[in-house]
Each structure stands twice: as structure tokens, then as C-alpha cells.
Design a protein around this motif. Structure first.
Motif, PDB file in Angstrom:
ATOM      1  N   LYS A   5      48.640  41.615  48.677  1.00 58.05           N
ATOM      2  CA  LYS A   5      49.375  42.574  47.851  1.00 58.05           C
ATOM      3  C   LYS A   5      48.847  42.415  46.430  1.00 58.05           C
ATOM      4  CE  LYS A   5      52.424  44.223  50.777  1.00 58.05           C
ATOM      5  NZ  LYS A   5      52.142  45.592  51.233  1.00 58.05           N
ATOM      6  N   LEU A   6      48.792  43.552  45.722  1.00 52.76           N
ATOM      7  CA  LEU A   6      48.333  43.484  44.334  1.00 52.76           C
ATOM      8  C   LEU A   6      49.324  44.205  43.428  1.00 52.76           C
ATOM      9  CD1 LEU A   6      45.909  42.641  42.460  1.00 52.76           C
ATOM     10  CD2 LEU A   6      45.128  45.022  42.704  1.00 52.76           C
ATOM     11  N   TYR A   7      49.920  43.469  42.495  1.00 60.09           N
ATOM     12  CA  TYR A   7      50.742  44.090  41.452  1.00 60.09           C
ATOM     13  C   TYR A   7      49.781  44.776  40.483  1.00 60.09           C
ATOM     14  CZ  TYR A   7      54.877  41.409  42.896  1.00 60.09           C
ATOM     15  OH  TYR A   7      55.939  40.891  43.593  1.00 60.09           O
ATOM     16  N   CYS A   8      50.001  46.083  40.297  1.00 58.58           N
ATOM     17  CA  CYS A   8      49.030  46.842  39.508  1.00 58.58           C
ATOM     18  C   CYS A   8      49.601  48.190  39.086  1.00 58.58           C
ATOM     19  CB  CYS A   8      47.756  47.081  40.333  1.00 58.58           C
ATOM     20  SG  CYS A   8      48.003  48.016  41.864  1.00 58.58           S
ATOM     21  N   PHE A   9      48.880  48.890  38.222  1.00 57.00           N
ATOM     22  CA  PHE A   9      49.135  50.317  37.961  1.00 57.00           C
ATOM     23  C   PHE A   9      47.806  50.970  37.596  1.00 57.00           C
ATOM     24  CE2 PHE A   9      48.976  50.026  33.320  1.00 57.00           C
ATOM     25  CZ  PHE A   9      49.413  48.727  33.058  1.00 57.00           C
ATOM     26  N   ALA A  10      47.737  52.283  37.840  1.00 52.69           N
ATOM     27  CA  ALA A  10      46.450  52.981  37.825  1.00 52.69           C
ATOM     28  C   ALA A  10      45.685  52.893  36.509  1.00 52.69           C
ATOM     29  CB  ALA A  10      46.680  54.461  38.164  1.00 52.69           C
ATOM     30  N   GLN A  11      46.403  52.836  35.389  1.00 54.54           N
ATOM     31  CA  GLN A  11      45.730  52.887  34.084  1.00 54.54           C
ATOM     32  C   GLN A  11      45.187  51.523  33.655  1.00 54.54           C
ATOM     33  OE1 GLN A  11      48.732  54.090  34.806  1.00 54.54           O
ATOM     34  NE2 GLN A  11      48.356  56.306  34.701  1.00 54.54           N
ATOM     35  N   SER A  12      45.470  50.482  34.417  1.00 53.33           N
ATOM     36  CA  SER A  12      45.049  49.138  34.013  1.00 53.33           C
ATOM     37  C   SER A  12      43.648  48.790  34.525  1.00 53.33           C
ATOM     38  CB  SER A  12      46.050  48.093  34.539  1.00 53.33           C
ATOM     39  OG  SER A  12      45.500  46.796  34.353  1.00 53.33           O
ATOM     40  N   GLY A  13      42.722  48.709  33.597  1.00 48.50           N
ATOM     41  CA  GLY A  13      41.359  48.289  33.953  1.00 48.50           C
ATOM     42  C   GLY A  13      41.306  46.823  34.352  1.00 48.50           C
ATOM     43  N   ASN A  14      42.224  46.043  33.825  1.00 48.39           N
ATOM     44  CA  ASN A  14      42.283  44.630  34.238  1.00 48.39           C
ATOM     45  C   ASN A  14      42.660  44.536  35.710  1.00 48.39           C
ATOM     46  OD1 ASN A  14      41.773  43.159  31.696  1.00 48.39           O
ATOM     47  ND2 ASN A  14      43.610  44.220  30.996  1.00 48.39           N
ATOM     48  N   GLU A  53      54.604  34.689  34.675  1.00 48.95           N
ATOM     49  CA  GLU A  53      55.154  34.206  33.401  1.00 48.95           C
ATOM     50  C   GLU A  53      54.369  34.736  32.203  1.00 48.95           C
ATOM     51  OE1 GLU A  53      54.781  29.910  33.014  1.00 48.95           O
ATOM     52  OE2 GLU A  53      52.870  29.974  34.064  1.00 48.95           O
ATOM     53  N   MET A  54      53.114  35.175  32.434  1.00 44.81           N
ATOM     54  CA  MET A  54      52.295  35.700  31.338  1.00 44.81           C
ATOM     55  C   MET A  54      52.616  37.166  31.040  1.00 44.81           C
ATOM     56  SD  MET A  54      48.615  34.021  32.178  1.00 44.81           S
ATOM     57  CE  MET A  54      48.373  32.252  32.186  1.00 44.81           C
ATOM     58  N   GLY A  55      53.449  37.788  31.879  1.00 41.02           N
ATOM     59  CA  GLY A  55      53.862  39.168  31.632  1.00 41.02           C
ATOM     60  C   GLY A  55      52.722  40.165  31.761  1.00 41.02           C
ATOM     61  N   GLU A  56      51.875  39.975  32.753  1.00 44.92           N
ATOM     62  CA  GLU A  56      50.704  40.849  32.915  1.00 44.92           C
ATOM     63  C   GLU A  56      50.491  41.257  34.368  1.00 44.92           C
ATOM     64  OE1 GLU A  56      47.707  39.009  29.483  1.00 44.92           O
ATOM     65  OE2 GLU A  56      47.497  38.315  31.530  1.00 44.92           O
ATOM     66  N   VAL A  57      49.779  42.370  34.550  1.00 47.38           N
ATOM     67  CA  VAL A  57      49.080  42.656  35.800  1.00 47.38           C
ATOM     68  C   VAL A  57      47.604  42.387  35.509  1.00 47.38           C
ATOM     69  CG1 VAL A  57      50.714  44.458  36.486  1.00 47.38           C
ATOM     70  CG2 VAL A  57      48.611  45.125  35.335  1.00 47.38           C
ATOM     71  N   PRO A  58      46.777  42.117  36.500  1.00 45.60           N
ATOM     72  CA  PRO A  58      47.066  42.066  37.927  1.00 45.60           C
ATOM     73  C   PRO A  58      47.674  40.735  38.349  1.00 45.60           C
ATOM     74  CG  PRO A  58      44.759  41.557  37.564  1.00 45.60           C
ATOM     75  CD  PRO A  58      45.332  41.862  36.213  1.00 45.60           C
ATOM     76  N   VAL A  59      48.424  40.816  39.475  1.00 43.41           N
ATOM     77  CA  VAL A  59      48.849  39.612  40.187  1.00 43.41           C
ATOM     78  C   VAL A  59      48.518  39.842  41.658  1.00 43.41           C
ATOM     79  CG1 VAL A  59      50.794  38.154  40.868  1.00 43.41           C
ATOM     80  CG2 VAL A  59      50.686  39.059  38.540  1.00 43.41           C
ATOM     81  N   LEU A  60      47.774  38.891  42.222  1.00 38.28           N
ATOM     82  CA  LEU A  60      47.401  38.988  43.636  1.00 38.28           C
ATOM     83  C   LEU A  60      48.308  38.069  44.436  1.00 38.28           C
ATOM     84  CD1 LEU A  60      45.104  40.037  45.661  1.00 38.28           C
ATOM     85  CD2 LEU A  60      44.216  37.703  45.473  1.00 38.28           C
ATOM     86  N   VAL A  61      48.849  38.603  45.536  1.00 43.84           N
ATOM     87  CA  VAL A  61      49.660  37.785  46.428  1.00 43.84           C
ATOM     88  C   VAL A  61      48.894  37.617  47.743  1.00 43.84           C
ATOM     89  CG1 VAL A  61      51.892  37.530  47.584  1.00 43.84           C
ATOM     90  CG2 VAL A  61      51.754  38.752  45.396  1.00 43.84           C
ATOM     91  N   ASP A  62      48.684  36.356  48.106  1.00 46.73           N
ATOM     92  CA  ASP A  62      48.032  36.041  49.373  1.00 46.73           C
ATOM     93  C   ASP A  62      48.913  35.008  50.067  1.00 46.73           C
ATOM     94  OD1 ASP A  62      46.387  35.486  51.485  1.00 46.73           O
ATOM     95  OD2 ASP A  62      44.818  34.489  50.316  1.00 46.73           O
ATOM     96  N   LEU A  67      48.373  34.716  42.327  1.00 48.36           N
ATOM     97  CA  LEU A  67      47.358  34.449  41.301  1.00 48.36           C
ATOM     98  C   LEU A  67      47.350  35.531  40.244  1.00 48.36           C
ATOM     99  CD1 LEU A  67      44.304  33.542  43.588  1.00 48.36           C
ATOM    100  CD2 LEU A  67      45.733  31.946  42.302  1.00 48.36           C
ATOM    101  N   SER A  68      47.226  35.129  38.979  1.00 39.87           N
ATOM    102  CA  SER A  68      47.019  36.114  37.916  1.00 39.87           C
ATOM    103  C   SER A  68      45.742  35.756  37.161  1.00 39.87           C
ATOM    104  CB  SER A  68      48.224  36.194  36.986  1.00 39.87           C
ATOM    105  OG  SER A  68      48.275  35.064  36.152  1.00 39.87           O
ATOM    106  N   GLN A  69      45.398  36.615  36.214  1.00 37.71           N
ATOM    107  CA  GLN A  69      44.123  36.618  35.476  1.00 37.71           C
ATOM    108  C   GLN A  69      43.031  37.163  36.409  1.00 37.71           C
ATOM    109  OE1 GLN A  69      43.679  36.390  32.272  1.00 37.71           O
ATOM    110  NE2 GLN A  69      45.784  35.758  31.863  1.00 37.71           N
ATOM    111  N   SER A  70      42.517  38.334  36.039  1.00 34.34           N
ATOM    112  CA  SER A  70      41.554  38.996  36.928  1.00 34.34           C
ATOM    113  C   SER A  70      40.352  38.098  37.223  1.00 34.34           C
ATOM    114  CB  SER A  70      41.106  40.331  36.336  1.00 34.34           C
ATOM    115  OG  SER A  70      40.500  40.136  35.080  1.00 34.34           O
TER     116      SER A  70
END
Ligand SMILES: N[C@@H](CCC(=O)N[C@@H](CS)C(=O)NCC(=O)O)C(=O)O
Length: 213
Positions: A5-14, A53-62, A67-70
């Protein structure tokens, strides 16, 4: 069933870096839409406590792993899939060097610059001018690197390329300048990335475009 699963939104290049990698390695994955624009979801205590905790996307769930930080996500997926990995100790260091330069000075400026131009209210023209000046210089460095090379590290694409292209497929109107046209070697490299099996545009790969009224 999705493997990731990936926490994301379309406008985020990260987030696009992670979504593109998942698509290029042929992973089974599904997006979890993060309402960054209207809901300010990344700034909510719930998101910071439960997702990142860093308040960012992306977050990968495996599975149980989150995991965060692209850059971390790209490394993890490359190691796991065996794809887009730099080869050998020297290339690994070179890969890291370009990913850090990208995170700080290329997409690290492109993202905020695009955000200020399109979505922040009343962006200070002096701030925009500062960003644009830095971007012109840093994109020229990437363009020089790619002149005479197929990909950042040589003949084969690696996670350094997947990181570096993070914001570069978004429409030129969103930046107010045309990256591939102004930086010819970057344009040719983006065309090469587009031919990789599994490539898709960020607005196709992730949810939330256009932004709901
Ligand atoms: N260095 C991070 C940057 C992540 C990042 O800045 N993500 C933005 C979206 S493009 C974000 O979630 N910002 C939320 C906020 O600042 O409130 C990465 O590469 O993952």
C-alpha cells in the motif's frame, strides 16, 4: 490482493517516485489517498501518530513494515526486487550522491516552487525568484550530467533516475517553464524513462487529480 500500500496523492512528485518504482517493478500495490490539499491530512495529529511522524507522503506499507522518505522506499524496493539497483560499491555511492543532490536541490526545490506558484496564496515574488534561480542552476547541472549518458549512472536506469524524475513529468504550465525544452538532455532522458515497461504519468498512477472542488 495488493502486496504493498502506498500513502500518496497525485500532485506529489515525492510520492510519484515510489508509485513509479512500484509500477516499473510490476508490484501488486494499491494507493491510499492522502487529502493533503483540502483536509490538510499530513498536518493532523492522527496522521503523524498513526502513519508518519514526519507528516509526509510517501509512506509505503509492506505487511507490518511502514517506510517513509522516498529514497529509503526506492532502496528498499530495489533491494527486494533486484531491479534498478546500482551495481557494485562505487556505483552504489554514486547513486546515493545523485539521490541526495536530487532530494535537496533538484526536486527539493521543484516541489515547493510548483506548490507556491499553484496552490499557496500570495506567494512572495522574491521567494519565487530565489527558487527559480536555484532551479535554473541545478537543472543545468543535471542536464550536463545527462549529456552523452543514457541514464544518470550510465547505460542502465537505476533508482537515481527514478528519484530524479520525481516532478519532471508534471505539466509545464504548473512550473511556468518547460524543463524538457529548456534542458535538452533532460528531455531526451525523460523520453527514455517513458519507454520503460510499466511507466505511467503521475496523474494516472495516483489518486486525487484533479483536486476535488
Ligand atoms: N524527502 C521526502 C519529502 C516528502 C515530502 O515533502 N512530501 C510532501 C508532499 S510532496 C508532504 O507530504 N508534505 C506535507 C507537509 O509538508 O505538510 C521524500 O522524499 O519522501
Amino acid at each position: 490482493m495488493s502486496e504493498y500500500k502506498l500513502y500518496c496523492f497525485a500532485q506529489s512528485g515525492n510520492a510519484y517516485r515510489a508509485a513509479l518504482m512500484l509500477s516499473l517493478i510490476g508490484a501488486k500495490w494499491g494507493p491510499i489517498f492522502v487529502d493533503f490539499f483540502k483536509g490538510g491530512e499530513t498536518r493532523m495529529p492522527k496522521y503523524r501518530e498513526e502513519v508518519n511522524e514526519m507528516g509526509e507522503v510517501p509512506v509505503l506499507v509492506d505487511g507490518n513494515k511502514k517506510l517513509s522518505q522516498s529514497g529509503v522506499i526506492l532502496n528498499y524496493l530495489a533491494e527486494k526486487s533486484g531491479k534498478f539497483l546500482p551495481q557494485g560499491a562505487d556505483e552504489k555511492l554514486e547513486c546515493l550522491r545523485w539521490m541526495i543532490f536530487d532530494n535537496q536541490k533538484v526536486n527539493g526545490f521543484l516541489g515547493p516552487y510548483r506548490f507556491l506558484r499553484n496552490w499557496a496564496k500570495g506567494a512572495d515574488p522574491a521567494v519565487l525568484a530565489f527558487f527559480k534561480g536555484r532551479l535554473d542552476g541545478n537543472l543545468a547541472i543535471v542536464n550536463k550530467r545527462l549529456t552523452g549518458r543514457k541514464f544518470l549512472l550510465g547505460d542502465h536506469p537505476t533508482i537515481a533516475d527514478i528519484s530524479m524524475c520525481g516532478y519532471m513529468f508534471y505539466p509545464a504550465e504548473e512550473f511556468g517553464f518547460d524543463i524538457p525544452k529548456e534542458h535538452h538532455a533532460i528531455g531526451l532522458w525523460l523520453d527514455r524513462i517513458k519507454t520503460l515497461p510499466g511507466w505511467a504519468h503521475p496523474y494516472e498512477l495516483m489518486p486525487g487529480y484533479p483536486i476535488a472542488a
